[in-house]
Write a protein that holds these residues in place. Sequence first.
Motif, PDB file in Angstrom:
ATOM      1  N   VAL A 108       0.836  -1.209   0.000  1.00  0.00           N
ATOM      2  CA  VAL A 108       0.000   0.000   0.000  1.00  0.00           C
ATOM      3  C   VAL A 108       0.866   1.253   0.000  1.00  0.00           C
ATOM      4  O   VAL A 108       0.730   2.135  -0.848  1.00  0.00           O
TER       5      VAL A 108
ATOM      6  N   ASP B 268      -1.862   2.913   7.058  1.00  0.00           N
ATOM      7  CA  ASP B 268      -2.840   3.318   6.042  1.00  0.00           C
ATOM      8  C   ASP B 268      -3.856   2.215   5.793  1.00  0.00           C
ATOM      9  O   ASP B 268      -5.062   2.462   5.673  1.00  0.00           O
ATOM     10  N   PHE B 269      -3.358   0.962   5.732  1.00  0.00           N
ATOM     11  CA  PHE B 269      -4.259  -0.167   5.464  1.00  0.00           C
ATOM     12  C   PHE B 269      -5.216  -0.396   6.637  1.00  0.00           C
ATOM     13  O   PHE B 269      -6.410  -0.652   6.454  1.00  0.00           O
TER      14      PHE B 269
ATOM     15  N   LYS C  72      -8.352   1.890   6.843  1.00  0.00           N
ATOM     16  CA  LYS C  72      -9.423   1.723   5.866  1.00  0.00           C
ATOM     17  C   LYS C  72     -10.589   0.958   6.480  1.00  0.00           C
ATOM     18  O   LYS C  72     -10.438   0.242   7.483  1.00  0.00           O
TER      19      LYS C  72
ATOM     20  N   GLU D 229     -12.980  -1.537   2.083  1.00  0.00           N
ATOM     21  CA  GLU D 229     -11.822  -1.027   1.355  1.00  0.00           C
ATOM     22  C   GLU D 229     -10.608  -1.956   1.495  1.00  0.00           C
ATOM     23  O   GLU D 229      -9.828  -2.124   0.559  1.00  0.00           O
ATOM     24  N   ARG D 230     -10.480  -2.589   2.667  1.00  0.00           N
ATOM     25  CA  ARG D 230      -9.383  -3.538   2.858  1.00  0.00           C
ATOM     26  C   ARG D 230      -9.525  -4.719   1.910  1.00  0.00           C
ATOM     27  O   ARG D 230      -8.553  -5.183   1.304  1.00  0.00           O
TER      28      ARG D 230
ATOM     29  N   THR E  40     -11.115  -4.795  -0.939  1.00  0.00           N
ATOM     30  CA  THR E  40     -10.861  -4.334  -2.310  1.00  0.00           C
ATOM     31  C   THR E  40      -9.369  -4.221  -2.583  1.00  0.00           C
ATOM     32  O   THR E  40      -8.868  -4.645  -3.633  1.00  0.00           O
ATOM     33  N   THR E  41      -8.639  -3.674  -1.628  1.00  0.00           N
ATOM     34  CA  THR E  41      -7.197  -3.516  -1.794  1.00  0.00           C
ATOM     35  C   THR E  41      -6.494  -4.876  -1.870  1.00  0.00           C
ATOM     36  O   THR E  41      -5.602  -5.092  -2.700  1.00  0.00           O
TER      37      THR E  41
ATOM     38  N   ARG F 111      -6.964  -7.046  -5.282  1.00  0.00           N
ATOM     39  CA  ARG F 111      -6.498  -6.560  -6.567  1.00  0.00           C
ATOM     40  C   ARG F 111      -5.525  -7.582  -7.182  1.00  0.00           C
ATOM     41  O   ARG F 111      -4.694  -8.171  -6.492  1.00  0.00           O
TER      42      ARG F 111
ATOM     43  N   ASN G  31      -1.744  -7.308  -6.518  1.00  0.00           N
ATOM     44  CA  ASN G  31      -1.243  -7.640  -5.187  1.00  0.00           C
ATOM     45  C   ASN G  31      -1.127  -9.137  -4.952  1.00  0.00           C
ATOM     46  O   ASN G  31      -0.326  -9.599  -4.162  1.00  0.00           O
TER      47      ASN G  31
END
Length: 347
Positions: A304, A316-317, A320, A324-325, A327-328, A331, A334
């Motif tokens: 991230v 930052d992670f 969220k 949102e976690r 979704t991140t 990806r 990742n």
Amino acid sequence: MKLSRIESLFSEFEELQNQIEEKIAASDLNTELISRELIEQDFNNCISIGRSLVQRGLQPNQPSPHCSNNDSHFTSVNESVSFKLPVIQIPKFDGTYYKWLEFKETFGSLINDNDKIQNIHKFHYLISYLEGEAARVICNLEVSHQNYNEAWKLLCERFDNKRQLISNHLNSLFNFTCERESDKSLRFIIDHVTKNLRALSTLGLPTEKWDVLIIHIVSARLDSTTSLKWEEHRNTLPEIPSLKDLFIFLKCRADVLESVHRNKTKQVTTSKGQTKSLIVTSKGSSLNNSPSCKPSKRTFECMVCKGDYRIFECPDFKSKTPEERVTTATRAINRLCILPIYDASTA
């Protein structure tokens, strides 16, 4: 002078022991009395031996009237030994048949056949050396002077079974493997076969006539390299080699393998005084085992923020929302795995 000192120590011991017995709880009194009796027996033996030595010194040509033949032999042995012998350790017995003969002979000679030890003490010793199935055989017997002989009889009836002992030692003798060539495996074969043959001989079997059979069994279980070397060596022996010939071959082979293995690793000292290990390969080259050749410590990079930590440690992670976690993390770039049972709505 030594005898006088021992006698004075005995008097001091009795006084201190009386004080201990007056102050301890009634529940601990029985154990303390047993300990006192054992210590008193040691004192009495020392004093008796000392008096016998003094009397023999005054009358060197006449045996002491208070000494039996056994006592005289014991005294002469102690006179010739000027150092303290190590204590004989009795192995614990857990009910395994191949351990029974060793336990029976050792415990029998040191404790069971010792008339100087009372039965109640023998029972306590016996319990301390039993475990597992062997301990369960006598667990229902109350510890008492009268029950010791019954406890020893039950153990002998349960484990002193000649047919079972022979069967277990034969199974152990015939069931072993040697898959790879090494000095330890070859020495194990010698010890394993010798131990079982000795036990079977004690049980009355004519093991001295089994050489051809044992050689056939052992040679069939050797690794391929050792088996080939044995067949080559066998051509230099009489037509029917003895088991001793096989053992000599295995011992010499083990010595060679041990020497080769020891020479594979050599220690060398550098100009800076540091010691390095060099492992010598079959072609004569060497591999340097210095610390510089060790792999570097693994580092992590957050996907991230590119920080030096893993993604689940990233501030930052973690800030969220659960959606949102997910979704991140899902990806494609990742390539992170999400547990199938993860539900963002209940996170």
